[in-house]
Structure formats: structure tokens, C-alpha cells
Design a protein around this motif. Structure first.
Motif, short mmCIF file in Angstrom:
data_model
loop_
_atom_site.label_atom_id
_atom_site.label_comp_id
_atom_site.label_asym_id
_atom_site.label_seq_id
_atom_site.Cartn_x
_atom_site.Cartn_y
_atom_site.Cartn_z
N THR A 71 -15.71 -4.67 41.73
CA THR A 71 -16.25 -5.07 43.03
C THR A 71 -16.52 -3.84 43.87
O THR A 71 -15.63 -3.03 44.09
CB THR A 71 -15.22 -5.97 43.77
OG1 THR A 71 -14.76 -6.97 42.87
CG2 THR A 71 -15.84 -6.63 44.99
N THR A 72 -17.76 -3.74 44.34
CA THR A 72 -18.10 -2.61 45.19
C THR A 72 -17.86 -3.00 46.65
O THR A 72 -18.55 -3.86 47.19
CB THR A 72 -19.58 -2.19 44.99
OG1 THR A 72 -19.76 -1.93 43.60
CG2 THR A 72 -19.93 -0.95 45.79
N ALA A 73 -16.85 -2.37 47.25
CA ALA A 73 -16.52 -2.69 48.65
C ALA A 73 -17.36 -1.84 49.59
O ALA A 73 -17.78 -2.32 50.65
CB ALA A 73 -15.04 -2.47 48.91
N LEU A 74 -17.62 -0.60 49.21
CA LEU A 74 -18.44 0.30 50.02
C LEU A 74 -19.43 1.00 49.09
O LEU A 74 -19.03 1.51 48.04
CB LEU A 74 -17.58 1.34 50.74
CG LEU A 74 -16.62 0.82 51.81
CD1 LEU A 74 -15.74 1.96 52.31
CD2 LEU A 74 -17.38 0.21 52.99
N ASN A 75 -20.68 1.02 49.53
CA ASN A 75 -21.70 1.58 48.65
C ASN A 75 -22.45 2.71 49.37
O ASN A 75 -23.26 2.48 50.25
CB ASN A 75 -22.66 0.46 48.23
CG ASN A 75 -23.61 0.90 47.13
OD1 ASN A 75 -23.45 1.99 46.57
ND2 ASN A 75 -24.59 0.07 46.85
N LYS A 76 -22.15 3.93 48.97
CA LYS A 76 -22.85 5.13 49.48
C LYS A 76 -22.98 5.13 51.01
O LYS A 76 -24.09 5.06 51.56
CB LYS A 76 -24.25 5.26 48.85
CG LYS A 76 -24.25 5.31 47.35
CD LYS A 76 -24.00 6.70 46.83
CE LYS A 76 -24.01 6.73 45.31
NZ LYS A 76 -23.44 7.95 44.77
N ILE A 77 -21.88 5.20 51.67
CA ILE A 77 -21.88 5.17 53.14
C ILE A 77 -21.99 6.60 53.68
O ILE A 77 -21.22 7.48 53.26
CB ILE A 77 -20.57 4.51 53.68
CG1 ILE A 77 -20.39 3.10 53.10
CG2 ILE A 77 -20.56 4.50 55.21
CD1 ILE A 77 -21.42 2.09 53.54
N ASN A 78 -22.89 6.78 54.60
CA ASN A 78 -23.03 8.08 55.27
C ASN A 78 -22.98 7.87 56.78
O ASN A 78 -23.86 7.22 57.35
CB ASN A 78 -24.36 8.74 54.90
CG ASN A 78 -24.36 9.17 53.43
OD1 ASN A 78 -23.70 10.13 53.07
ND2 ASN A 78 -25.07 8.41 52.60
N ILE A 79 -21.94 8.36 57.38
CA ILE A 79 -21.79 8.17 58.83
C ILE A 79 -21.32 9.47 59.45
O ILE A 79 -20.45 10.16 58.90
CB ILE A 79 -20.76 7.05 59.15
CG1 ILE A 79 -21.22 5.68 58.62
CG2 ILE A 79 -20.50 6.94 60.66
CD1 ILE A 79 -20.21 4.57 58.78
N ASN A 80 -21.87 9.78 60.61
CA ASN A 80 -21.38 10.90 61.42
C ASN A 80 -20.93 10.36 62.76
O ASN A 80 -21.68 9.66 63.43
CB ASN A 80 -22.50 11.92 61.68
CG ASN A 80 -22.62 12.88 60.51
OD1 ASN A 80 -21.61 13.30 59.96
ND2 ASN A 80 -23.85 13.21 60.14
N ILE A 81 -19.75 10.69 63.15
CA ILE A 81 -19.27 10.27 64.47
C ILE A 81 -18.90 11.53 65.24
O ILE A 81 -18.10 12.35 64.75
CB ILE A 81 -18.06 9.31 64.35
CG1 ILE A 81 -18.49 8.03 63.60
CG2 ILE A 81 -17.50 8.96 65.73
CD1 ILE A 81 -17.36 7.11 63.19
N ASP A 82 -19.46 11.66 66.40
CA ASP A 82 -19.22 12.88 67.19
C ASP A 82 -17.90 12.82 67.93
O ASP A 82 -17.34 11.75 68.15
CB ASP A 82 -20.36 13.08 68.20
CG ASP A 82 -21.67 13.38 67.50
OD1 ASP A 82 -21.61 13.93 66.37
OD2 ASP A 82 -22.73 13.03 68.04
N LYS A 83 -17.48 13.99 68.35
CA LYS A 83 -16.25 14.09 69.13
C LYS A 83 -16.44 13.35 70.46
O LYS A 83 -17.47 13.49 71.11
CB LYS A 83 -15.94 15.57 69.39
CG LYS A 83 -14.57 15.83 69.94
CD LYS A 83 -14.35 17.35 70.01
CE LYS A 83 -13.14 17.72 70.81
NZ LYS A 83 -11.88 17.29 70.30
N GLY A 84 -15.49 12.54 70.84
CA GLY A 84 -15.54 11.82 72.11
C GLY A 84 -16.39 10.56 72.08
O GLY A 84 -16.54 9.88 73.09
N GLU A 85 -16.92 10.24 70.91
CA GLU A 85 -17.76 9.04 70.79
C GLU A 85 -16.89 7.80 70.64
O GLU A 85 -15.80 7.85 70.06
CB GLU A 85 -18.67 9.20 69.56
CG GLU A 85 -19.93 8.38 69.66
CD GLU A 85 -20.87 8.61 68.47
OE1 GLU A 85 -21.89 7.93 68.41
OE2 GLU A 85 -20.57 9.48 67.62
#
Lengths: 222, 388
Positions: free
Chosen positions: A18-32
């Protein structure tokens, strides 16, 4: 602050994959302040566990505060979690046998070089921030749901983490209490500059954040 | 961290009640078993105060002999035994090491009544048993004609009841009769595991019925046995049987056999008890930990490393042990102060028993707690958190 590159999470049994996450690309900035939304089983909590270093991805890279954390040992991960991350859960997860102040002190118990008096002082400050300075000696089962969640927030912020990870923090609360908890998180984000990643089903709460990431079937859709 | 553990355990005292009870019972059982056996065990390394190796025991059976003939036959047998070539010396006595010890008697000295063991023996007993004199002399046949009973006290009795005074030449009352202390002998013990028995030797007041033969041929069982049998039958009374015709070395061996059987039974019961304690405690500990998986998960999420989780639960087991055995330690100490276990144990062995019992339970608890704690330390935090 948080950089996820090609994150994959696959659960394998003898017969099923079972694929729970598939090629996730996320950037979260400081203070976001970011909300992650999506239907049940779409992989939101799995992603939060991976960001919180509670679960290892099957593939991909995680960078937190410019540090690659995928290869860290369990001991180093524990230290990293203790110093950098704070957690808030839907069902609070307080220890019922400990008083409010002892629950809040918990993360500092695993941090070396902090005396009992210092722990107590910082716990009082954290409880003061969430408006529970008068309930320090109560036990969790003597508090309302909203108060328990505020205790959990005090526990999450006592170590001054740079990132707060909240897994449906208002899910068990009525709307008034939910708003109260949400406002508290917004305040922390604004005044302390804490980066917050919140998983939620509640669109009303999500709208209050700076960015919403939508998930569906283990994939980021927006 | 210790304070944190104390707080949690005290809050969960109801949950841990049976564990505390089990630890308390286990501590008391261990303390009693150790306390009552340690001194006994240490006695094996103490001198007996006599030499039994060259001594042979003979006990004729006068059950079918008419009362008026008993004294006569007794003397005849004694004379016959003395004629055996291999026998150096014969003593008639009512005190046989490893088999029949002295009887308790009240003696009066300076208007104080003291309890001591009475050893009724004849004038040859000292030489047959190789008992050393510390001071004075052993009584002789010439003393028997005097109005006072000649008495030899043991060194431990002299130290206990006469303190710095020398008992030599002192008059005491034994059962209302005057007795004169003529000597002090070395302290003696009934057998290798027995405690010292403060007492006094005095001449036989009734016919002894048992004879101790000093001979260097005690290892040649067949020879002495035959000669003794012939001597007794040569008295010419068919009704006299021989009850015992044996070396003291063998008497000791049989006595030890009973000792070993008792020790083995104690040991088996002890092991059974320990296995039960081990299973009980580890089962209870595992169960309690299994109910705390969510807490383990939470602690890991809060930043506890696997080794910190392991150490926390091991530390908790140590705190639990301390709280569980504390009432037992207090009760045991109180019993020792009240000298409740005298003469089976004393202060020294009592304190050692408390320490060893406590140490043993700490180690036992650690071993019971180790595997469940290790399992807890290896839990996946996100899975554990959702196990309520």
C-alpha cells in the motif's frame, strides 16, 4: 525550514503493498503556518509522523533546519525531536497520573543540564502563556477538553521548539474551544515565529493559516 | 527523574498493590530462610570443642532386663569393654555428640537463676572426647565422695554468667544441691551445624546406658564391632541386646544425612518460592507495561531515547522494589532489635540477611523488568501512542 524531497511511504505485507505517500515534495519556510487537508486515509498523519521523525519514509529525503535527518540514529533523532519539535495531538495524550505541571515539564526531563527548579519555572511560564497558570496542580481528568489541549500546547512549547506539529488539534473540541486553541496557535506563530504544520479536516480552521496543502490518495494535489 | 518516578508510582499505588504485597512477602520469606540458615551454615566452620574421630559408641538395650539387675549388668559390661585390647579408655555418658545432647537445667548463682545445659558424664569423658580444659581440672572419682557436686563449666557459660569473675572455686546450686566449680572447659557444640551451648559437666546421677570407647581402630569397623558384641554377650545375659555398636564418625554421617535432607527440602521450597516470585513479578510487570504503551510512545515523541526509556522502567522497578520491601526491612529490623530470632540468628547474621534479601530482590526485579523494559524501549512511537 522543512524540505521534503520525493518522500515515499509504502506499507508492505506478504501479499499487499500500500502506497501511503507517493513522491511528496514540500517546502515549508521558517515561521510559516501550514495546514494539511484531505480525506481520511489520504496520508496526512503519515506525513506528519515522517516530519516529526516518528516514522521513517520508504524513500526520499527530509531536511529540517538545513539538516538531513533521514540517516540519524534513534538516539540522535530523540535529541533532535526534543530540541526542535513540539507535538500537539487530537486526543491530547496527557499522562493522567501526572499533574498539569508535571505533564508540561515532560520534554525537559529528557534534556540534559536543566535543573528541577528551572524546569518548574519554564513550565509555569508555558502554562501562563496558555492561560492555565492557576491549574498547575490539577490532574488532566479534572480539566475540560479545551484546557487539556492547552496543557498539551504548553507541553509542546516548553522546550522552545522551532516547529510545532499539530495533528487535528481541534478535532475533539467544540467550535468555541477549537477557536480558542486555534487562536493560541496563531498567537504563538505570530509572536514567537514558530513554524506550525497542522493536519486538519476543518476547512474553517485551515483558512486561518497561511497556506493549505491538499492531499488525496497519498499525493499532494495542491 | 527519581522524584518523577516516585510521583508516578505513588499515584498508581492501587495498581501496584499486589506487586508491593508480593515483594513484601518475598522479602520476609527470604529474610527468614537466610536469617535462620546463615548462622547454621557459618557454624560448619567453627570448632566442635572435642574430637570424635577415634571414638566408638556402644549402647546396650536393657529393656528386657529386670530393674534390680540393670546396675549390675551395666558395671559388668563396662568392665568387659575395658578389657578389649584395642580400647584405650571407656566413658559412660549421657551426652553423645550428633545424637543426644545435654538437658536444660536451672542453676543458681548469687541468688540469680540461670538456664544452662547439663552434661552428665563420668570422669573419663574429657579424655575420651579430647576436651581441652581452659582452667582448673576435670572431676575425678575422689570428688564423688564429697558433699558437693564437682562441676566443670564450659568457657561460654563462664563468660556469659561470670563475666570478669573467675568461676573456679565458686559454689552454685543445681536443682537445690550444692555444686563446686572445679574447672572450665572449652566451649562445645552438639554437631557441626549447632550453635554453642553454654553448659556444665557433672558426674552421672543415674546409670548412663551409653558408652564411648576411645580407640585408634575405629576405622576397622568389623574388628571393633565383633569385639564389642563378644564383650556384651560374655556378660552372660541373653536378654541384653545391643542397640548401637558404631563409630561416632558414622553417627555424625547419619546426623548429617538428616541435616542434608532438611537443607535440600528447604532449598527446593526456596527455589519453588523464587520461581513463583519471578513469574509473578515479571508477569505483573509485563502486564503493567503493556497497559502503558501509549505513555511510552508519548515519552519517545517528547524526546526520550530508547536507552532513556529502558533506564526509566528499570529505575521504576528499583523504586517499586524499595517501596515494596521497606515495610519488610522495618519489621525485620524490629524483630532483630527485640532478639526475636535468638539463638537461631544474631544481629550480625540478621543484618546480613536483610542486606542479602534486599539485594537479591533488587537483582530479581531487575531481571524481571529487563525484557519488558527493553520491549518498551523498542516500541515504534507512533504505533505505541495509539494503543490505549
Amino acid at each position: 525550514m522543512i524540505k521534503l524531497t520525493d518522500i515515499e511511504k509504502i506499507y508492505r505485507t506478504n501479499t499487499i503493498e500500500t502506497t501511503a505517500l507517493n513522491k511528496i515534495n514540500i517546502n515549508i519556510d521558517k515561521g510559516e503556518f501550514v495546514a494539511i487537508m484531505g480525506p481520511s486515509g489520504c496520508g496526512k498523519s503519515t506525513l506528519l509522523n515522517i516530519i516529526g521523525l516518528l516514522d521513517a519514509p520508504t524513500g526520499g529525503m527530509i531536511n529540517i533546519d538545513n539538516q538531513a535527518v533521514t540517516s540519524l540514529s534513534r538516539k540522535k533523532l530523540a535529541v533532535f525531536r526534543n530540541l526542535k519539535l513540539g507535538f500537539i495531538f487530537q486526543s491530547y495524550h496527557l499522562i493522567n497520573d501526572l499533574s498539569v505541571i508535571d505533564n508540561v515539564e515532560l520534554p525537559l526531563l529528557y534534556r540534559s543540564g536543566i535543573s528541577g527548579a528551572e524546569r518548574r519555572k519554564r513550565a509555569m511560564e508555558a502554562l501562563g502563556k496558555v492561560g492555565l497558570g492557576a491549574r498547575t496542580k490539577h490532574y488532566p481528568n479534572q480539566l475540560s477538553g479545551g484546557q487539556r489541549q492547552r496543557v498539551a500546547i504548553a507541553r509542546a512549547i516548553i522546550g522552545n521548539p522551532e516547529i510545532l506539529l499539530a495533528d487535528e488539534p481541534t478535532g475533539n473540541l467544540d467550535s468555541a474551544m477549537g477557536d480558542e486553541v486555534m487562536n493560541l496557535m496563531l498567537h504563538l506563530n505570530k509572536t514567537d515565529g514558530t513554524t506550525i504544520v497542522m493536519v486538519t479536516h476543518d476547512a474553517h480552521m485551515a483558512k486561518k493559516t497561511q497556506r493549505i496543502i491538499h492531499f488525496f490518495d497519498g499525493q499532494q494535489v495542491s | 527523574m527519581i522524584l518523577h518516578l516516585f510521583k508516578m508510582i505513588l499515584k498508581r499505588k492501587k495498581t501496584y498493590f499486589f506487586l508491593f504485597l508480593q515483594l513484601f512477602v518475598a522479602f520476609m520469606a527470604l529474610f527468614l530462610v537466610m536469617g535462620l540458615n546463615m548462622k547454621k551454615f557459618s557454624n560448619y566452620f567453627q570448632p566442635l570443642g572435642y574430637n570424635y574421630e577415634d571414638v566408638w559408641l556402644v549402647e546396650p538395650d536393657f529393656q528386657n532386663v529386670p530393674e534390680d539387675k540393670k546396675a549390675e549388668y551395666n558395671n559388668l559390661i563396662l568392665e568387659k569393654l575395658r578389657t578389649i585390647k584395642e580400647v584405650e579408655l571407656v566413658s559412660a555418658a549421657q551426652v553423645i555428640p550428633f545424637q543426644q545432647w545435654g538437658s536444660e537445667e536451672k542453676i543458681t548463682y548469687k541468688k540469680q537463676i540461670i538456664k544452662a545445659l547439663k552434661f552428665e558424664v563420668d570422669e573419663h569423658y574429657k579424655d575420651v572426647m579430647d576436651i581441652s580444659l581452659v582452667e582448673g581440672r576435670w572431676f575425678t572419682a575422689n570428688d564423688y565422695v564429697l558433699n558437693t557436686i564437682p562441676v566443670v563449666v564450659t568457657r561460654d557459660l563462664a563468660e556469659r554468667d561470670f563475666k570478669n569473675d573467675s568461676p573456679l572455686g565458686k559454689t552454685i546450686l543445681i536443682g537445690g544441691k550444692k555444686a563446686l566449680i572445679v574447672g572450665i572447659s572449652e566451649a562445645i557444640r552438639e554437631n557441626t551445624s549447632a550453635n554453642l551451648t553454654p553448659g556444665f559437666f557433672m558426674p552421672l546421677q543415674t546409670a548412663a546406658g551409653k558408652y564411648l570407647l576411645k580407640s585408634e581402630n575405629t576405622e576397622n569397623f568389623q574388628l571393633l564391632e565383633d569385639k564389642v558384641r563378644k564383650s556384651v554377650t560374655s556378660v552372660g545375659a541373653a536378654e541384653i541386646q545391643i542397640k548401637q555398636n558404631i563409630s561416632l564418625t558414622l553417627v555424625k554421617k547419619y546426623a548429617h544425612k538428616i541435616d542434608y535432607i532438611q537443607l535440600s527440602i528447604t532449598f527446593v521450597v526456596f527455589i519453588f518460592l523464587l520461581v513463583n516470585i519471578f513469574l509473578g513479578i515479571s508477569g505483573m510487570f509485563s502486564y503493567n507495561l503493556s497497559k502503558r504503551k501509549a505513555e511510552v510512545g508519548l515519552r519517545v515523541i517528547m524526546g526520550a531515547s530508547p536507552s532513556q526509556i529502558l533506564m526509566q522502567f528499570l529505575g521504576e522497578s528499583m523504586v517499586l522494589t524499595t517501596l515494596g520491601i521497606l515495610p519488610g526491612v522495618l519489621i525485620a529490623a524490629q524483630m532483630l532489635i527485640m532478639q526475636y530470632f535468638e539463638p537461631y540468628t544474631n544481629e550480625y547474621y540478621g543484618i546480613l540477611s536483610i542486606l542479602f534479601s534486599a539485594l537479591f530482590l533488587y537483582l530479581l526485579m531487575l531481571s524481571c523488568a529487563f525484557y519488558p523494559s527493553l520491549k518498551a524501549a523498542r516500541l515504534n512511537p507512533s504505533d505505541a501512542l495509539h494503543e490505549e
